[in-house]
Design a protein around this motif. Structure first.
Motif, PDB file in Angstrom:
ATOM      1  N   ALA A 117       0.777  -0.994   0.003  1.00  0.00           N
ATOM      2  CA  ALA A 117      -0.030   0.085  -0.029  1.00  0.00           C
ATOM      3  C   ALA A 117       0.928   1.410  -0.120  1.00  0.00           C
ATOM      4  O   ALA A 117       0.362   2.052  -0.716  1.00  0.00           O
ATOM      5  CB  ALA A 117      -0.915   0.139   1.313  1.00  0.00           C
ATOM      6  N   ALA A 118       1.766   1.311   0.652  1.00  0.00           N
ATOM      7  CA  ALA A 118       3.069   2.385   0.600  1.00  0.00           C
ATOM      8  C   ALA A 118       3.564   2.548  -0.590  1.00  0.00           C
ATOM      9  O   ALA A 118       3.449   3.740  -1.063  1.00  0.00           O
ATOM     10  CB  ALA A 118       4.052   2.140   1.930  1.00  0.00           C
ATOM     11  N   ASN A 119       3.820   1.548  -1.246  1.00  0.00           N
ATOM     12  CA  ASN A 119       4.215   1.430  -2.642  1.00  0.00           C
ATOM     13  C   ASN A 119       3.196   2.216  -3.651  1.00  0.00           C
ATOM     14  O   ASN A 119       3.596   3.111  -4.268  1.00  0.00           O
ATOM     15  CB  ASN A 119       4.742   0.265  -3.389  1.00  0.00           C
ATOM     16  CG  ASN A 119       6.216  -0.126  -2.721  1.00  0.00           C
ATOM     17  OD1 ASN A 119       7.047   0.583  -2.346  1.00  0.00           O
ATOM     18  ND2 ASN A 119       6.260  -1.555  -2.635  1.00  0.00           N
ATOM     19  N   GLY A 120       1.832   1.627  -3.553  1.00  0.00           N
ATOM     20  CA  GLY A 120       1.048   2.091  -4.337  1.00  0.00           C
ATOM     21  C   GLY A 120       0.713   3.634  -3.944  1.00  0.00           C
ATOM     22  O   GLY A 120       0.297   4.282  -4.938  1.00  0.00           O
ATOM     23  N   PHE A 121       0.632   3.901  -2.839  1.00  0.00           N
ATOM     24  CA  PHE A 121       0.347   5.459  -2.480  1.00  0.00           C
ATOM     25  C   PHE A 121       1.444   6.408  -3.266  1.00  0.00           C
ATOM     26  O   PHE A 121       1.004   7.413  -3.917  1.00  0.00           O
ATOM     27  CB  PHE A 121       0.300   5.634  -1.019  1.00  0.00           C
ATOM     28  CG  PHE A 121      -0.077   7.128  -0.670  1.00  0.00           C
ATOM     29  CD1 PHE A 121      -1.144   7.628  -0.666  1.00  0.00           C
ATOM     30  CD2 PHE A 121       1.104   7.837  -0.212  1.00  0.00           C
ATOM     31  CE1 PHE A 121      -1.467   9.111  -0.273  1.00  0.00           C
ATOM     32  CE2 PHE A 121       0.985   9.212   0.385  1.00  0.00           C
ATOM     33  CZ  PHE A 121      -0.617   9.747  -0.017  1.00  0.00           C
ATOM     34  N   PHE A 122       2.641   5.981  -3.056  1.00  0.00           N
ATOM     35  CA  PHE A 122       3.568   6.765  -3.849  1.00  0.00           C
ATOM     36  C   PHE A 122       3.499   7.011  -5.113  1.00  0.00           C
ATOM     37  O   PHE A 122       3.795   8.024  -5.671  1.00  0.00           O
ATOM     38  CB  PHE A 122       5.229   6.563  -3.122  1.00  0.00           C
ATOM     39  CG  PHE A 122       5.404   6.944  -1.728  1.00  0.00           C
ATOM     40  CD1 PHE A 122       5.341   8.304  -1.287  1.00  0.00           C
ATOM     41  CD2 PHE A 122       5.623   5.764  -0.816  1.00  0.00           C
ATOM     42  CE1 PHE A 122       5.493   8.534   0.231  1.00  0.00           C
ATOM     43  CE2 PHE A 122       6.000   6.168   0.578  1.00  0.00           C
ATOM     44  CZ  PHE A 122       5.717   7.545   0.741  1.00  0.00           C
ATOM     45  N   VAL A 123       3.322   5.635  -5.736  1.00  0.00           N
ATOM     46  CA  VAL A 123       3.387   5.546  -7.238  1.00  0.00           C
ATOM     47  C   VAL A 123       1.811   6.022  -7.761  1.00  0.00           C
ATOM     48  O   VAL A 123       1.739   6.990  -8.695  1.00  0.00           O
ATOM     49  CB  VAL A 123       3.425   4.314  -7.822  1.00  0.00           C
ATOM     50  CG1 VAL A 123       3.675   3.936  -8.974  1.00  0.00           C
ATOM     51  CG2 VAL A 123       4.902   3.624  -7.327  1.00  0.00           C
TER      52      VAL A 123
END
Length: 329
Positions: A117-123
């Motif tokens: 989710a952290a990856n997805g939020f930033f991307v």
């Protein structure tokens, strides 16, 4: 009537060949490779060796599912191996200290999904480059893995935890193999039969056009990384259940095998194209290629070169195919 039926069948067959030409080509390569190795070594085409390869690719299979979905959106997730290691280590340490099977599994999946989710939020929402975000997350997860574990191995789990990795159905079929194909079946259906799957293909093909057509590009992009994170957790569960231990080195370098499986299976690095059917072929081709190099007594340090070369050849083949299509137009 008979002629029309024949034409209809040939038309459907031609459409299938056209749509899945990369997957069929890689399947043919795999079959030829498998046949040649079966003649080259009496140890290759044996039940014991096949089961050995299946156990080796069990975690890679999970990572490859998530990686394929992310790449279809024109992204990349370099953190999958480190996510596997971190989520597996934290969950296994909790399970080792509490002897609570369900709490340990829950922690594994929660941590892995949070990383995704952290990856997805930033991307997705902040529109940061996927390569940079997931590279940074890989370093963070790998570092935390060693810090939290103090570079020690977690073990002494409840015996029931070994069911997924060591259990067998009817005394023959390993549970993890059934689990792998169930996961592939679920996500093949998701990507081919649901709006969410169609949205991801559209985003990978043209994100701006998808946004203008009403697709929530940011949310759906983030969800692709959440799924990738979930697959990391499942991969960690399979690996630690099979080995009944968790070491800080688990998952190290597995992102390359996951990328290789997706690309070899026909998933375009530019996004918008690829299938999990092809990824299945890619997983087994990478797994059996490593196995063949070992059986033939080739220096194990050459394995990385072989896999890297296969990735480059697969991407080059895709590039040539696109040039031919442009030229024909």
């Amino acid at each position: 009537m008979g002629e029309k039926k024949v034409q209809g069948r040939s038309g459907v067959g031609g459409r299938i060949v056209k749509e899945y030409k990369t997957e069929l080509a890689m399947l043919l390569i795999f079959v030829v490779f498998f046949a040649l190795m079966s003649f080259a070594s009496p140890y290759f085409f044996t039940r014991q060796n096949i089961m050995n390869v299946m156990s080796q690719v069990s975690s890679t299979s999970m990572l490859a599912i998530g990686m394929t979905i992310v790449i279809i959106t024109a992204g990349i997730d370099l953190s999958v191996g480190a996510n596997l290691g971190l989520s597996g280590m934290i969950g296994c340490m909790v399970m080792m200290n509490t002897q609570n099977l369900f709490l340990g599994i829950a922690v594994i999946l929660i941590i892995s999904v949070l990383v995704g989710a952290a990856n997805g939020f930033f991307v997705g929402y902040l529109e940061m480059p996927a390569f940079i975000v997931t590279l940074g997350m890989m370093q963070i997860c790998r570092s935390l893995d060693y810090v939290i574990s103090n570079a020690n191995t977690a073990s002494k789990f409840p015996e029931a935890y070994s069911f997924l990795g060591k259990g067998k159905i009817a005394g023959q079929l390993p549970v993890y193999i059934l689990f792998i194909f169930i996961m592939f079946g679920i996500f093949i259906w998701v990507m081919s039969r649901t709006k969410f799957g169609r949205f991801l293909y559209a985003i990978g093909s043209n994100a701006e056009a998808s946004r203008l057509s009403g697709i929530n590009v940011k949310f759906n992009t983030m969800m692709a990384y959440v799924i990738s994170g979930l697959m990391c957790g499942l991969a960690a569960w399979v690996m630690t259940s099979r080995l009944m231990a968790c070491d800080p080195t688990y998952g190290d370098g597995n992102e390359m095998d996951a990328i290789a499986a997706a690309v070899i299976g026909g998933t375009s690095m530019s996004g918008g194209r690829g299938t999990l059917w092809g990824t299945i072929i890619g997983v087994f081709l990478v797994g059996f290629l490593r196995n063949a190099l070992n059986i033939l007594g080739i220096n194990p340090y050459w394995q990385g070169s072989a896999i890297g070369a296969v990735i480059i050849i697969a991407v080059l083949a895709e590039k040539v195919s696109k040039l031919k299509i442009k030229t024909s137009k």
